[in-house]
Design an enzyme around this catalytic site. Structure first.
Site, mmCIF file in Angstrom:
data_model
loop_
_atom_site.group_PDB
_atom_site.id
_atom_site.type_symbol
_atom_site.label_atom_id
_atom_site.label_comp_id
_atom_site.label_asym_id
_atom_site.label_seq_id
_atom_site.Cartn_x
_atom_site.Cartn_y
_atom_site.Cartn_z
ATOM 1 N N ASP A 17 0.829 -1.208 0.000
ATOM 2 C CA ASP A 17 0.000 0.000 0.000
ATOM 3 C C ASP A 17 0.863 1.259 0.000
ATOM 4 O O ASP A 17 1.970 1.256 0.526
ATOM 5 C CB ASP A 17 -0.895 -0.019 1.251
ATOM 6 C CG ASP A 17 -2.008 1.006 1.161
ATOM 7 O OD1 ASP A 17 -2.281 1.512 0.052
ATOM 8 O OD2 ASP A 17 -2.604 1.310 2.199
ATOM 9 N N ASN A 19 1.434 3.288 -2.888
ATOM 10 C CA ASN A 19 2.042 3.658 -4.178
ATOM 11 C C ASN A 19 1.537 5.012 -4.671
ATOM 12 O O ASN A 19 2.315 5.825 -5.181
ATOM 13 C CB ASN A 19 1.709 2.611 -5.254
ATOM 14 C CG ASN A 19 2.308 1.254 -4.951
ATOM 15 O OD1 ASN A 19 3.138 1.130 -4.073
ATOM 16 N ND2 ASN A 19 1.869 0.248 -5.683
ATOM 17 N N ARG A 30 0.169 8.567 -10.403
ATOM 18 C CA ARG A 30 -0.003 7.387 -9.535
ATOM 19 C C ARG A 30 0.655 6.147 -10.143
ATOM 20 O O ARG A 30 1.220 5.311 -9.440
ATOM 21 C CB ARG A 30 -1.498 7.100 -9.304
ATOM 22 C CG ARG A 30 -2.248 8.182 -8.559
ATOM 23 C CD ARG A 30 -3.727 7.822 -8.432
ATOM 24 N NE ARG A 30 -3.906 6.532 -7.790
ATOM 25 C CZ ARG A 30 -3.868 6.335 -6.471
ATOM 26 N NH1 ARG A 30 -3.691 7.359 -5.658
ATOM 27 N NH2 ARG A 30 -4.023 5.133 -5.969
ATOM 28 N N HIS A 34 3.128 2.762 -8.866
ATOM 29 C CA HIS A 34 2.930 1.321 -9.065
ATOM 30 C C HIS A 34 4.160 0.693 -9.734
ATOM 31 O O HIS A 34 4.542 -0.436 -9.432
ATOM 32 C CB HIS A 34 1.683 1.052 -9.904
ATOM 33 C CG HIS A 34 0.420 1.504 -9.240
ATOM 34 N ND1 HIS A 34 0.145 1.256 -7.910
ATOM 35 C CD2 HIS A 34 -0.650 2.212 -9.707
ATOM 36 C CE1 HIS A 34 -1.034 1.774 -7.594
ATOM 37 N NE2 HIS A 34 -1.532 2.372 -8.665
ATOM 38 N N ASN A 65 -10.432 -2.882 -6.566
ATOM 39 C CA ASN A 65 -9.538 -1.989 -7.323
ATOM 40 C C ASN A 65 -10.006 -1.705 -8.755
ATOM 41 O O ASN A 65 -9.522 -0.766 -9.387
ATOM 42 C CB ASN A 65 -8.097 -2.538 -7.351
ATOM 43 C CG ASN A 65 -7.372 -2.360 -6.036
ATOM 44 O OD1 ASN A 65 -6.464 -3.118 -5.708
ATOM 45 N ND2 ASN A 65 -7.750 -1.349 -5.253
ATOM 46 N N ARG A 188 1.375 -4.282 6.898
ATOM 47 C CA ARG A 188 0.727 -3.256 6.084
ATOM 48 C C ARG A 188 1.559 -1.979 6.154
ATOM 49 O O ARG A 188 1.554 -1.281 7.169
ATOM 50 C CB ARG A 188 -0.696 -2.991 6.567
ATOM 51 C CG ARG A 188 -1.345 -1.902 5.725
ATOM 52 C CD ARG A 188 -2.841 -1.916 5.705
ATOM 53 N NE ARG A 188 -3.271 -1.139 4.551
ATOM 54 C CZ ARG A 188 -4.465 -1.160 4.020
ATOM 55 N NH1 ARG A 188 -5.389 -1.941 4.527
ATOM 56 N NH2 ARG A 188 -4.763 -0.428 2.977
ATOM 57 N N GLU A 207 -0.243 -12.189 13.529
ATOM 58 C CA GLU A 207 0.244 -10.942 14.118
ATOM 59 C C GLU A 207 0.173 -9.884 13.019
ATOM 60 O O GLU A 207 0.502 -10.167 11.860
ATOM 61 C CB GLU A 207 1.699 -11.094 14.581
ATOM 62 C CG GLU A 207 1.886 -12.052 15.722
ATOM 63 C CD GLU A 207 1.237 -11.571 17.024
ATOM 64 O OE1 GLU A 207 1.118 -10.337 17.209
ATOM 65 O OE2 GLU A 207 0.852 -12.429 17.825
HETATM 66 C C1 FPP Z 1 -1.914 0.043 -3.360
HETATM 67 O O1 FPP Z 1 -1.431 1.371 -3.318
HETATM 68 C C2 FPP Z 1 -1.352 -0.665 -4.503
HETATM 69 C C3 FPP Z 1 -2.083 -1.236 -5.515
HETATM 70 C C4 FPP Z 1 -3.558 -1.199 -5.551
HETATM 71 C C5 FPP Z 1 -1.411 -1.891 -6.676
HETATM 72 C C6 FPP Z 1 -0.211 -2.730 -6.345
HETATM 73 C C7 FPP Z 1 0.404 -3.146 -7.599
HETATM 74 C C8 FPP Z 1 1.728 -3.245 -7.836
HETATM 75 C C9 FPP Z 1 2.743 -3.033 -6.790
HETATM 76 C C10 FPP Z 1 2.246 -3.557 -9.206
HETATM 77 C C11 FPP Z 1 1.794 -4.806 -9.909
HETATM 78 C C12 FPP Z 1 2.041 -6.058 -9.188
HETATM 79 C C13 FPP Z 1 2.871 -7.060 -9.544
HETATM 80 C C14 FPP Z 1 2.757 -8.334 -8.793
HETATM 81 C C15 FPP Z 1 3.893 -6.962 -10.585
HETATM 82 P P1 FPP Z 1 -2.434 2.562 -3.522
HETATM 83 O O2 FPP Z 1 -2.483 2.890 -4.963
HETATM 84 O O3 FPP Z 1 -3.756 2.218 -2.893
HETATM 85 O O4 FPP Z 1 -1.737 3.705 -2.717
HETATM 86 P P2 FPP Z 1 -2.452 4.948 -2.000
HETATM 87 O O5 FPP Z 1 -3.258 4.365 -0.851
HETATM 88 O O6 FPP Z 1 -1.299 5.759 -1.540
HETATM 89 O O7 FPP Z 1 -3.302 5.633 -3.035
#
Ligand code: FPP
Length: 240
Positions: A17, A19, A30, A34, A65, A188, A207
Site C-alpha cells: 500500500d 504507491n 499514480r 505502481h 480496485n 501493512r 500478528e
Molecule cells: C496500493 O497502493 C497498490 C495497488 C492497488 C497496486 C499494487 C500493484 C503493484 C505493486 C504492481 C503490480 C504487481 C505485480 C505483482 C507486478 P495505492 O495505490 O492504494 O496507494 P495509496 O493508498 O497511496 O493511493
C-alpha cells in the site's frame, strides 16, 4: 546467507500500500508509484527467499480496485503482464530461482491473456521448493469465501459430503490458499489500520504489523524490523 533470525515467520503476508501517495508526494502520476512498487515487490520476494521465509503472499489487486480509473487499472495490468513474461522466462532459464508462484483470486473478470500467463507460470513453477510466492490478484476475502461456499454446496448436492462434514479444515481447503499455512505475520505499510478484505479467514491468529513507510520506499531493513517485532510477540493462539 547464514541464518539471520532466531524466530522467522513461516508465512508473511504483505499489503503493498501507498504507491499512490508516494507518487503524489513527488508530483508524479499514480502509475509511477505502481511501477516502483512492482520493482520493490520483486526485491522483497528475493530477500524473503534469501532469509528463508517459506511463504510470502502479496496483495497486488483487489476485487475493489476495478473502481479505479481505466488508466490506472490498465497500468497495473501491464506491470503484471510484464512480470509474468519475465517469470515465464526465468522459470525456464534459471532453474535455481526456485520460486513456486501461485495466484490467489478470481480468474473470471481478468484479461484472458493474463490468465493464460498465470496458468503457465503456476504450472511451470509447480515443482519449485525454495520459496512459495502467492500473488493476490482480483482477490477479495469475501469473494473467496463465496466461491468456497458455492463449491461446498455443490459437493453436498452431488452427495459427495454431508452438512456435518463441514469443518474449519474443509472450509480452509476450499479457499485459494488451500494446502498452505495461515500467515503468521501480516505487514501493512503506509500507516493504514485495516485488513481491506485481505485473508480474513486465514488471519484469525496472525500478528499484524503496521508500518509508516510507503510501499515504493520499502526495503529489506523494513522487513527485518517487522520480523524482529514479530519475534518479540508472544503468540498464545487463544491459550494462556
Ligand atoms: C496500493 O497502493 C497498490 C495497488 C492497488 C497496486 C499494487 C500493484 C503493484 C505493486 C504492481 C503490480 C504487481 C505485480 C505483482 C507486478 P495505492 O495505490 O492504494 O496507494 P495509496 O493508498 O497511496 O493511493
Amino acid at each position: 546467507m547464514e541464518k539471520k533470525f532466531e524466530v522467522l515467520p513461516e508465512h508473511i503476508a504483505i499489503i503493498m500500500d501507498g504507491n499512490g501517495r508516494w507518487a503524489k508526494n513527488r508530483g508524479l502520476k499514480r502509475t509511477e508509484g505502481h511501477k516502483v512498487g512492482a520493482k520493490v515487490f520483486e526485491e522483497i520476494c528475493e530477500y524473503c527467499a534469501e532469509i528463508g521465509v517459506k511463504y510470502v503472499t502479496f496483495y497486488a489487486f483487489s476485487t475493489e480496485n476495478w473502481k479505479r480509473s481505466k488508466l490506472e487499472v490498465t497500468a497495473i495490468m501491464n506491470l503484471f503482464r510484464g512480470y509474468l513474461d519475465r517469470m515465464q522466462e526465468r522459470v525456464l532459464e534459471n532453474e535455481q530461482a526456485g520460486y513456486r508462484i501461485r495466484f490467489l483470486g478470481a480468474r473470471e473478470g481478468m484479461p484472458k491473456d493474463i490468465v493464460s500467463r498465470m496458468d503457465d507460470v503456476e504450472r511451470r513453477s509447480a515443482d519449485k521448493t525454495r520459496i512459495n510466492i502467492n500473488i493476490a490478484v482480483n482477490y477479495g476475502s469475501r469473494d473467496e469465501i463465496v466461491h468456497g461456499v458455492r463449491d461446498i454446496v455443490r459437493e453436498i448436492q452431488n452427495g459427495k459430503i454431508s452438512a456435518d462434514d463441514i469443518t474449519e479444515e474443509l472450509i480452509s481447503s476450499h479457499l485459494y490458499t488451500a494446502g498452505q499455512p495461515d500467515p503468521d505475520l501480516i505487514i501493512r505499510p503506509s500507516g493504514e489500520y485495516r485488513l481491506s478484505n485481505y485473508l480474513m479467514w486465514q488471519a484469525a491468529y496472525s500478528e499484524i504489523y503496521i508500518d509508516d513507510v510507503l510501499w515504493p520506499d520499502y526495503t529489506p531493513a523494513d522487513l527485518d524490523r517487522a520480523i524482529a517485532e514479530y519475534a518479540k510477540r508472544n503468540r498464545r493462539f487463544g491459550g494462556v
